[in-house]
Design a protein around this motif. Structure first.
Motif, PDB file in Angstrom:
ATOM      1  N   LEU A  54      63.035  -6.861 -30.704  1.00  0.00           N
ATOM      2  CA  LEU A  54      61.990  -6.106 -30.007  1.00  0.00           C
ATOM      3  C   LEU A  54      61.127  -7.009 -29.125  1.00  0.00           C
ATOM      4  CD1 LEU A  54      60.922  -3.820 -32.983  1.00  0.00           C
ATOM      5  CD2 LEU A  54      62.663  -3.398 -31.240  1.00  0.00           C
ATOM      6  N   LEU A  55      61.050  -8.272 -29.480  1.00  0.00           N
ATOM      7  CA  LEU A  55      60.334  -9.267 -28.684  1.00  0.00           C
ATOM      8  C   LEU A  55      61.280 -10.412 -28.380  1.00  0.00           C
ATOM      9  CD1 LEU A  55      56.939  -9.672 -30.635  1.00  0.00           C
ATOM     10  CD2 LEU A  55      57.366  -8.265 -28.618  1.00  0.00           C
ATOM     11  N   GLU A  56      60.971 -11.129 -27.319  1.00  0.00           N
ATOM     12  CA  GLU A  56      61.695 -12.363 -27.028  1.00  0.00           C
ATOM     13  C   GLU A  56      60.663 -13.431 -26.711  1.00  0.00           C
ATOM     14  OE1 GLU A  56      64.340 -11.387 -23.843  1.00  0.00           O
ATOM     15  OE2 GLU A  56      62.736 -11.112 -22.393  1.00  0.00           O
ATOM     16  N   SER A  57      61.056 -14.671 -26.879  1.00  0.00           N
ATOM     17  CA  SER A  57      60.111 -15.744 -26.623  1.00  0.00           C
ATOM     18  C   SER A  57      60.759 -16.841 -25.795  1.00  0.00           C
ATOM     19  CB  SER A  57      59.568 -16.317 -27.931  1.00  0.00           C
ATOM     20  OG  SER A  57      60.598 -16.884 -28.692  1.00  0.00           O
ATOM     21  N   GLN A  58      59.888 -17.535 -25.087  1.00  0.00           N
ATOM     22  CA  GLN A  58      60.308 -18.686 -24.288  1.00  0.00           C
ATOM     23  C   GLN A  58      59.452 -19.859 -24.729  1.00  0.00           C
ATOM     24  OE1 GLN A  58      60.043 -17.842 -20.100  1.00  0.00           O
ATOM     25  NE2 GLN A  58      61.104 -15.898 -20.303  1.00  0.00           N
ATOM     26  N   ARG A  59      60.097 -20.974 -24.970  1.00  0.00           N
ATOM     27  CA  ARG A  59      59.377 -22.175 -25.383  1.00  0.00           C
ATOM     28  C   ARG A  59      58.804 -22.892 -24.165  1.00  0.00           C
ATOM     29  NH1 ARG A  59      59.990 -24.197 -30.450  1.00  0.00           N
ATOM     30  NH2 ARG A  59      61.445 -23.090 -31.786  1.00  0.00           N
ATOM     31  N   GLY A  60      57.905 -23.797 -24.446  1.00  0.00           N
ATOM     32  CA  GLY A  60      57.382 -24.643 -23.390  1.00  0.00           C
ATOM     33  C   GLY A  60      55.972 -24.259 -22.974  1.00  0.00           C
ATOM     34  N   ARG A  61      55.460 -25.068 -22.098  1.00  0.00           N
ATOM     35  CA  ARG A  61      54.081 -24.904 -21.648  1.00  0.00           C
ATOM     36  C   ARG A  61      53.843 -23.551 -20.990  1.00  0.00           C
ATOM     37  NH1 ARG A  61      50.575 -28.686 -17.680  1.00  0.00           N
ATOM     38  NH2 ARG A  61      48.606 -27.796 -18.324  1.00  0.00           N
ATOM     39  N   ALA A  62      54.786 -23.073 -20.224  1.00  0.00           N
ATOM     40  CA  ALA A  62      54.634 -21.776 -19.547  1.00  0.00           C
ATOM     41  C   ALA A  62      55.301 -20.657 -20.345  1.00  0.00           C
ATOM     42  CB  ALA A  62      55.237 -21.851 -18.151  1.00  0.00           C
ATOM     43  N   GLY A  63      55.639 -20.941 -21.591  1.00  0.00           N
ATOM     44  CA  GLY A  63      56.339 -19.967 -22.408  1.00  0.00           C
ATOM     45  C   GLY A  63      55.406 -18.957 -23.041  1.00  0.00           C
ATOM     46  N   GLY A  64      55.970 -18.180 -23.921  1.00  0.00           N
ATOM     47  CA  GLY A  64      55.214 -17.160 -24.631  1.00  0.00           C
ATOM     48  C   GLY A  64      56.137 -16.068 -25.127  1.00  0.00           C
ATOM     49  N   VAL A  65      55.535 -14.982 -25.535  1.00  0.00           N
ATOM     50  CA  VAL A  65      56.263 -13.848 -26.104  1.00  0.00           C
ATOM     51  C   VAL A  65      56.176 -12.675 -25.141  1.00  0.00           C
ATOM     52  CG1 VAL A  65      56.320 -12.246 -28.061  1.00  0.00           C
ATOM     53  CG2 VAL A  65      55.697 -14.627 -28.430  1.00  0.00           C
ATOM     54  N   SER A  66      57.279 -11.941 -25.000  1.00  0.00           N
ATOM     55  CA  SER A  66      57.269 -10.726 -24.179  1.00  0.00           C
ATOM     56  C   SER A  66      58.048  -9.632 -24.899  1.00  0.00           C
ATOM     57  CB  SER A  66      57.869 -10.991 -22.793  1.00  0.00           C
ATOM     58  OG  SER A  66      59.222 -11.358 -22.898  1.00  0.00           O
ATOM     59  N   LEU A  67      57.784  -8.405 -24.505  1.00  0.00           N
ATOM     60  CA  LEU A  67      58.472  -7.245 -25.075  1.00  0.00           C
ATOM     61  C   LEU A  67      59.816  -7.075 -24.394  1.00  0.00           C
ATOM     62  CD1 LEU A  67      57.940  -4.806 -27.020  1.00  0.00           C
ATOM     63  CD2 LEU A  67      57.238  -3.531 -24.998  1.00  0.00           C
ATOM     64  N   THR A  68      60.832  -6.795 -25.167  1.00  0.00           N
ATOM     65  CA  THR A  68      62.152  -6.532 -24.595  1.00  0.00           C
ATOM     66  C   THR A  68      62.251  -5.050 -24.215  1.00  0.00           C
ATOM     67  OG1 THR A  68      63.163  -5.964 -26.711  1.00  0.00           O
ATOM     68  CG2 THR A  68      63.225  -8.303 -26.064  1.00  0.00           C
ATOM     69  N   ALA A  70      64.521  -3.167 -25.334  1.00  0.00           N
ATOM     70  CA  ALA A  70      64.795  -2.515 -26.627  1.00  0.00           C
ATOM     71  C   ALA A  70      63.500  -2.272 -27.396  1.00  0.00           C
ATOM     72  CB  ALA A  70      65.748  -3.370 -27.462  1.00  0.00           C
ATOM     73  N   GLY A  71      62.544  -3.175 -27.261  1.00  0.00           N
ATOM     74  CA  GLY A  71      61.253  -3.006 -27.913  1.00  0.00           C
ATOM     75  C   GLY A  71      60.486  -1.825 -27.363  1.00  0.00           C
ATOM     76  N   LEU A  72      60.550  -1.644 -26.061  1.00  0.00           N
ATOM     77  CA  LEU A  72      59.854  -0.524 -25.429  1.00  0.00           C
ATOM     78  C   LEU A  72      60.514   0.805 -25.781  1.00  0.00           C
ATOM     79  CD1 LEU A  72      57.422  -0.070 -23.592  1.00  0.00           C
ATOM     80  CD2 LEU A  72      58.950  -0.235 -21.639  1.00  0.00           C
ATOM     81  N   GLU A  73      61.836   0.786 -25.916  1.00  0.00           N
ATOM     82  CA  GLU A  73      62.581   2.016 -26.193  1.00  0.00           C
ATOM     83  C   GLU A  73      62.769   2.293 -27.690  1.00  0.00           C
ATOM     84  OE1 GLU A  73      66.228   1.472 -24.066  1.00  0.00           O
ATOM     85  OE2 GLU A  73      65.248   1.595 -22.114  1.00  0.00           O
ATOM     86  N   ALA A  74      62.360   1.353 -28.543  1.00  0.00           N
ATOM     87  CA  ALA A  74      62.559   1.513 -29.989  1.00  0.00           C
ATOM     88  C   ALA A  74      61.816   2.733 -30.508  1.00  0.00           C
ATOM     89  CB  ALA A  74      62.076   0.261 -30.720  1.00  0.00           C
ATOM     90  N   ASN A  75      62.454   3.439 -31.435  1.00  0.00           N
ATOM     91  CA  ASN A  75      61.744   4.585 -32.012  1.00  0.00           C
ATOM     92  C   ASN A  75      60.951   4.124 -33.228  1.00  0.00           C
ATOM     93  OD1 ASN A  75      62.995   5.503 -34.626  1.00  0.00           O
ATOM     94  ND2 ASN A  75      64.822   5.617 -33.337  1.00  0.00           N
TER      95      ASN A  75
END
Length: 153
Positions: A54-68, A70-75
């Motif tokens: 439902l979420l994905e993440s990117q490492r590093g200084r400019a990274g973070g967590v975002s909604l996929t 599938a996360g937006l469409e999840a029931n």
């Protein structure tokens, strides 16, 4: 039925991320501040939501967590089924030996049926259905982000 604090935080995270502009990356610390939950709890919650896709993440200084997507469409029903999978409604579900009435008891089956009815009612509701961009816009502004395009802050 009462949801666990873990599920409560997970739903807050999903609603927050769903209300932000697509592709917005937030650190776990900023998510914790935004949803009003302790950092360590949010870290565990984000890890679980990532493992669910439902979420994905990117490492590093400019990274973070975002909604996929599938996360937006999840029931909501399926999300809660997974988050609440090991949660007993009553003590006898968790420890059969503690109840002297457990032999032939029909309570557990009735409660399991009621829990499934609760989840079934939520199967038709997606995370996207619950996102309130106006709410998310206020939160975004409070943490220094631009509000979503459609948010009237």
């Amino acid at each position: 039925m009462k949801l666990t604090a873990f599920s409560d935080i997970a739903l807050r995270v999903l609603l927050l991320m769903g209300g932000l502009p697509e592709g917005t990356l937030l650190s776990t610390q900023r998510i914790a501040e935004s949803v009003g939950a302790p950092y360590h709890h949010v870290t565990k919650t984000v890890a679980k939501l990532r493992s669910m896709g439902l979420l994905e993440s990117q490492r590093g200084r400019a990274g973070g967590v975002s909604l996929t997507e599938a996360g937006l469409e999840a029931n909501l029903g399926s999300v809660l089924r997974e988050l609440e999978a090991n949660t007993a409604i009553v003590e006898c579900e968790a420890d059969e030996a503690s109840c002297p009435l457990n032999h032939g008891c029909k309570l557990r089956a009735a409660l399991a049926k009621a829990r499934e009815a609760f989840y079934c009612e939520l199967d038709s509701v997606t995370i996207a259905d619950l996102v309130n961009e106006r709410q998310a816009g206020k939160v975004a502004v409070s943490i220094g982000l631009a509000p979503p395009r459609n948010a009237f802050v």
